[in-house]
Design an enzyme around this catalytic site. Structure first.
Site: not given
Ligand code: GDP
Ligand code: MN
Length: 381
Positions: A101, A189
């Site tokens: 991530y 993101e």
């Protein structure tokens, strides 16, 4: 304003972040030809503005163009969290070794951007934050200095990134930081950022939220807005310059000023009701704007009563009253309405409303209780 995955990844690519080859389409037969061009093995990905598409069945890895067409047909007929899928992204399938991530957002408390990384990629980061909080690594970025190399190296080390990928990872963190800054984003993101078997690092999924207040600086980004994906009310509200957020309660609220709107919602809660929306008509609202606001509120089927809380400063009470009456003439409704009007020209406004048999109140506490009682009566009838 939220961007789709394919739009976010396009912005990432413009800043040097590697992404899979792929193309967005709205129909299944085109999905097939895109898959042919990409060599057959592809991922068919629903493009909707919510997370967890994978879990909902909105992401399928297939091996042939025929299968891609079939998967596309299926996914284009789906609804994910109530949103119908109208667009799909066909990406070359990649061989995933590790999912990481990587994201950036603003830390309001520290008043600077924060870059976040986690070795627990692929799943929703909110989930990791709950179950595995020490797996989330943060670095705070001084906006005058930008992201420093040592910060990116720290993220690489903490996510156990193999050394041979560090240089590439640093180029990706820089690209992500630049994307975030240059687009006036509030979130950028990559989840997952993957280590592939043969092609190094790649951004497989992308999500961006842009600051609506910065969009006037970026007309080319403003054009990326997907009007299909927005609730009709929100579109309407933006057109009239109203700040509107739909909520789940039964008391529709029309208020001038964001702070007053929040206080109004608190007072509704205090007396045991719950607000159906946040709506700030802003200072100096015209009768036309007021009329638009009312129509947005009463279109919501959850609304059982409407509470107007207007504190007249620049906004004039009589203008507001005229707007309310004009809207009700155009769109008659049986919903009970309570108006609390104070400040500039309030007397005149209340007079106009009383003539039209509307309930008025002087204090907010009184108005909230009246609206809640009226909503209960509607629910019980
Ligand atoms: P999300 O569920 O909405 O976050 O959608 P993602 O784009 O993140 O995809 C969910 C998951 O699908 C990823 O975490 C991967 O595990 C898997 N996935 C996506 N693209 C590929 C691909 O090209 N190959 C393989 N094998 N899996 C993929
Ligand atoms: Mn994802």
């Amino acid at each position: 304003m939220k961007l789709h995955e394919y739009q976010s990844k396009q912005l990432f690519a413009e800043h040097g972040i590697p992404i899979p080859h792929g193309q967005m389409t709205m129909n299944a037969s085109e999905a097939k030809s895109i898959a042919e061009e990409l060599g057959g093995r592809v991922v068919v990905k629903s493009q909707v503005l919510v997370g967890g598409r994978g879990k909902a069945g909105g992401i399928r890895v297939v091996n042939t163009p025929e299968e891609a067409e079939e998967a596309a047909t299926q996914i284009l007929g789906m609804k994910i969290k109530d949103l119908p899928v109208r667009k799909i992204l066909i990406d070359e399938a990649v061989d995933i070794k590790t999912e990481i991530y990587l994201g950036i957002t603003n830390d309001r408390t520290r008043r600077c951007p924060v870059m976040i990384a986690s070795a627990e990629g692929g799943v929703e980061i909110e989930e990791v934050a709950k179950t595995n909080p020490d797996k989330i690594i943060r670095v705070w970025i001084d906006p005058l200095l930008g992201l420093r190399d040592y910060q990116a190296r720290y993220l690489a080390a903490c996510t156990e990134m193999p050394r041979e990928h560090w240089r590439e990872f640093m180029s990706i963190t820089n690209g992500l930081y630049q994307t975030f800054i240059e687009t006036d984003a509030t979130l950028a993101e990559i989840n997952p950022l993957v280590i592939t078997g043969d092609k190094g690092l790649m951004a497989l999924d992308g999500k961006m939220v842009l600051d609506d207040n910065g969009l006037f600086l970026h007309p080319e980004l403003a054009e990326m807005r997907d009007l299909d994906e927005e609730a009709a009310e929100e579109r309407e509200a933006r057109k009239y310059g109203l700040s509107y957020v739909k909520l789940g309660g039964e008391i529709g609220c029309m208020v001038n000023g964001a702070g007053l709107a929040m206080a109004t919602m608190d007072v509704i809660n205090l007396y045991g009701g719950s607000p159906a929306n946040f709506l700030d008509i802003g200072g100096g609202a015209s009768a036309e704007k007021v009329a638009a606001a009312i129509q947005i509120i009463i279109r919501d089927p959850n609304v059982k009563a409407v509470l107007f809380n207007i504190f007249g400063g620049i906004t004039r009470g009589d203008e507001v009253a005229r707007g309310i009456l004009a809207a009700l003439e155009k769109t008659p409704t049986k919903l009970p309405m309570v108006v609390r009007l104070v400040g500039t020209n309030a007397e005149e406004g209340r007079h106009l409303l009383a003539k039209a048999d509307m309930e008025t109140a002087v204090s907010l506490a009184d108005a909230a209780q009246k609206a809640i009682a009226a909503a209960k009566a509607v629910e019980e009838s």
